[in-house]
Design a protein around this motif. Sequence first.
Motif, mmCIF file in Angstrom:
data_model
loop_
_atom_site.group_PDB
_atom_site.id
_atom_site.type_symbol
_atom_site.label_atom_id
_atom_site.label_comp_id
_atom_site.label_asym_id
_atom_site.label_seq_id
_atom_site.Cartn_x
_atom_site.Cartn_y
_atom_site.Cartn_z
ATOM 1 N N LEU A 149 -14.792 6.782 7.382
ATOM 2 C CA LEU A 149 -14.049 5.722 6.708
ATOM 3 C C LEU A 149 -13.574 6.230 5.347
ATOM 4 O O LEU A 149 -14.184 7.137 4.764
ATOM 5 N N VAL A 150 -12.518 5.611 4.830
ATOM 6 C CA VAL A 150 -11.938 6.011 3.546
ATOM 7 C C VAL A 150 -11.725 4.767 2.694
ATOM 8 O O VAL A 150 -11.169 3.769 3.169
ATOM 9 N N LEU A 151 -12.172 4.832 1.442
ATOM 10 C CA LEU A 151 -11.930 3.747 0.487
ATOM 11 C C LEU A 151 -11.107 4.296 -0.675
ATOM 12 O O LEU A 151 -11.604 5.107 -1.463
ATOM 13 N N PRO A 152 -9.834 3.897 -0.802
ATOM 14 C CA PRO A 152 -9.040 4.338 -1.947
ATOM 15 C C PRO A 152 -9.379 3.534 -3.204
ATOM 16 O O PRO A 152 -9.519 2.303 -3.150
ATOM 17 N N VAL A 153 -9.534 4.229 -4.326
ATOM 18 C CA VAL A 153 -9.736 3.593 -5.638
ATOM 19 C C VAL A 153 -8.874 4.343 -6.650
ATOM 20 O O VAL A 153 -8.175 5.287 -6.303
ATOM 21 N N HIS A 154 -8.916 3.897 -7.933
ATOM 22 C CA HIS A 154 -8.257 4.638 -9.017
ATOM 23 C C HIS A 154 -6.745 4.711 -8.786
ATOM 24 O O HIS A 154 -6.160 5.776 -8.685
ATOM 25 N N TYR A 155 -6.119 3.547 -8.680
ATOM 26 C CA TYR A 155 -4.667 3.454 -8.517
ATOM 27 C C TYR A 155 -4.216 2.155 -9.188
ATOM 28 O O TYR A 155 -4.935 1.147 -9.159
ATOM 29 N N GLY A 156 -3.069 2.184 -9.818
ATOM 30 C CA GLY A 156 -2.473 0.971 -10.356
ATOM 31 C C GLY A 156 -3.176 0.350 -11.550
ATOM 32 O O GLY A 156 -2.808 -0.741 -11.973
ATOM 33 N N ASP A 157 -4.171 1.038 -12.107
ATOM 34 C CA ASP A 157 -4.939 0.438 -13.203
ATOM 35 C C ASP A 157 -4.411 0.803 -14.579
ATOM 36 O O ASP A 157 -4.673 0.084 -15.547
ATOM 37 N N TYR A 158 -3.722 1.937 -14.690
ATOM 38 C CA TYR A 158 -3.264 2.421 -15.992
ATOM 39 C C TYR A 158 -1.812 2.868 -15.910
ATOM 40 O O TYR A 158 -1.316 3.259 -14.848
ATOM 41 N N THR A 159 -1.164 2.856 -17.058
ATOM 42 C CA THR A 159 0.262 3.199 -17.111
ATOM 43 C C THR A 159 0.529 4.633 -16.662
ATOM 44 O O THR A 159 1.637 4.926 -16.216
ATOM 45 N N VAL A 160 -0.466 5.518 -16.764
ATOM 46 C CA VAL A 160 -0.232 6.919 -16.382
ATOM 47 C C VAL A 160 -0.305 7.131 -14.866
ATOM 48 O O VAL A 160 -0.027 8.220 -14.373
ATOM 49 N N MET A 161 -0.703 6.085 -14.115
ATOM 50 C CA MET A 161 -0.828 6.218 -12.657
ATOM 51 C C MET A 161 0.509 5.895 -12.009
ATOM 52 O O MET A 161 1.015 4.781 -12.123
#
Length: 291
Positions: free
Chosen positions: A237-249
């Motif tokens: 299984l895959v869980l994506p995180v660390h996206y859309g939280d900061y302007t640099v993303m």
Amino acid sequence: MPQPKNHHDDHDHHTGDAVDIHFIGNATVLLSYGPLTLLTDPNFLHRGQYAYLGHGLLSRRLTEPALDVHELPRLDAVVLSHLHGDHWDRRARRHLDHTVPILTTPHAARRLRAVHGFHRTAGLRTWKALTLQRDGVQVTVTALPGRHAGQAILRGLLPPVMGSMLEFGPAGGPPRMRLYLSGDTLLYDGLDEITKHFPAADLAVLHLGGTRLPGGFVVTMDAAQGAELARRLDPRLVLPVHYGDYTVMRSPLSAFLAEADRIGLGDRVIHCGHGERAHVPCAPGAAAQVY
């Protein structure tokens, strides 16, 4: 007599036969396995606040964390991939219990002990492991390779980063679930070493976002890199995180989902958004539930 592999019942949350996940935002995730509770990369800045990334770089938070640092349950440990302002922020530094063990890179550990006063911090070199136990269950955390920057010139500006393999199971017994945390790494051949040390993970938590620094330098995996890493490591299984939280993303979740679909991994993705929870049974055939 050992239980068959497909054993699953309604009590798995209490017997430690599942990992419960609360996605707080960015790379901050609460992981519970029976009585054990871990927190990853604590980031509790509020929407509109700035994370300091060093060398004059700032990034504004676009999302609100699902929990405030004061609302956290009792923690057995924090797993910190690296010392960056969107993974270890000033709210975490001030308000986290300073007696909680922190497992991180040697670079971050030195600073956390000497400057921030977190004296129970362990610096794990790559492939080194540490085991925590509570009430009959355990987790073994092994530091894995990671590389925050592709260009050598940038590596001196960005803090060293580690991935982690978390192996949950009964105290003294075999792992029941392997959970891979990518950390803020780019895709590079050094990550292929992971499969030589560990069988495929049950769950891969991937730090995505395609973080872009001034000059166009990308320092976290974008959609294509994240999907390719999932293909190489072949987790259940895959869980994506660390996206859309900061302007640099700059690489959105939708791009990763499309890429995972394109290469035939779409059915492995757990659709657990900011603030949501997922219940991931250890039994290989059992489906994850999001609520």
